[in-house]
Design an enzyme around this catalytic site. Structure first.
Site, PDB file in Angstrom:
ATOM      1  N   HIS A   1     -12.510  -8.809  25.776  1.00 11.27           N
ATOM      2  CA  HIS A   1     -13.718  -9.607  26.008  1.00 11.27           C
ATOM      3  C   HIS A   1     -14.935  -8.776  25.627  1.00 11.27           C
ATOM      4  CE1 HIS A   1     -11.900 -12.621  29.131  1.00 11.27           C
ATOM      5  NE2 HIS A   1     -11.083 -12.401  28.118  1.00 11.27           N
TER       6      HIS A   1
ATOM      7  N   GLU B   1     -17.694  -7.926  27.188  1.00 11.45           N
ATOM      8  CA  GLU B   1     -18.145  -6.917  28.143  1.00 11.45           C
ATOM      9  C   GLU B   1     -17.218  -5.710  28.151  1.00 11.45           C
ATOM     10  OE1 GLU B   1     -19.235 -11.008  29.908  1.00 11.45           O
ATOM     11  OE2 GLU B   1     -17.606 -10.143  28.743  1.00 11.45           O
TER      12      GLU B   1
ATOM     13  N   CYS C   1     -16.547 -13.088  33.382  1.00 14.97           N
ATOM     14  CA  CYS C   1     -15.341 -13.655  33.985  1.00 14.97           C
ATOM     15  C   CYS C   1     -14.831 -12.673  35.046  1.00 14.97           C
ATOM     16  CB  CYS C   1     -14.279 -13.897  32.911  1.00 14.97           C
ATOM     17  SG  CYS C   1     -13.462 -12.389  32.339  1.00 14.97           S
TER      18      CYS C   1
ATOM     19  N   CYS D   1     -13.798  -9.212  33.548  1.00 18.68           N
ATOM     20  CA  CYS D   1     -14.946  -8.430  33.117  1.00 18.68           C
ATOM     21  C   CYS D   1     -15.774  -7.967  34.309  1.00 18.68           C
ATOM     22  CB  CYS D   1     -15.805  -9.248  32.158  1.00 18.68           C
ATOM     23  SG  CYS D   1     -14.995  -9.540  30.576  1.00 18.68           S
TER      24      CYS D   1
END
Length: 161
Positions: free
Chosen positions: A58, A60, A88, A91
């Protein structure tokens, strides 16, 4: 998209730019992030889940990994994270472990859910007892596994985190 504004607005615009650019390049979903220290971007990240076949890739997490490498540290103390969307659960966990000073985000998790990125089921699963979760989990060999923890407790010169 505007190119003027406060430094904070420019950092967020860079995260947004990455989210759009890398998505259009076929890297992954529409998510971008930057890590800032002392008013300078030290790392840029973007979602590359599908292009790397890595479900943890992801934006991040990508930005955190790059920033930690740049700093030679596993913590982002003194840094800010700008991300194009509210993090999310995965993350968010990585962000807490990395310990940046602040997080700024653009889109909300509700905005993400509206286009098919709905993390609500993960939050709901975390609230359930292990035996009620949809992913079966079973503990075994705890006594053997504890050996590693006992060694950690005794270890001299370890780096706490």
């Amino acid at each position: 998209m505007s190119t003027t504004g406060t430094p904070q607005e420019e950092f967020m615009r860079e995260a947004i730019r990455l989210s759009i650019e890398k998505m259009k390049e076929g890297k992954g979903g529409p998510f971008g992030a930057v890590v800032v220290k002392n008013g300078e971007i030290i790392a840029r990240g973007f979602n590359n889940v599908t292009s790397s076949n890595d479900p943890t890739a992801h934006a991040e997490v990508d930005a955190i990994r790059k920033a930690c490498q740049a700093l030679g540290s596993f913590q982002l103390t003194g840094c800010d994270l700008y991300t194009s969307c509210e993090p999310c659960p995965m993350c968010l966990g990585a962000i807490y472990w990395a310990r940046p000073d602040r997080v700024f985000y653009g889109n909300t998790k509700i905005d993400a859910a509206a286009i098919g990125f709905d993390d609500a089921f993960i939050y709901e699963e975390l609230e359930l007892p292990l035996h009620n979760r949809s992913l079966p989990m079973e503990q075994f060999l705890r006594d053997e596994a504890l050996a590693g923890f006992r060694e950690w407790e005794k270890m001299e010169g370890k780096t706490e985190y």
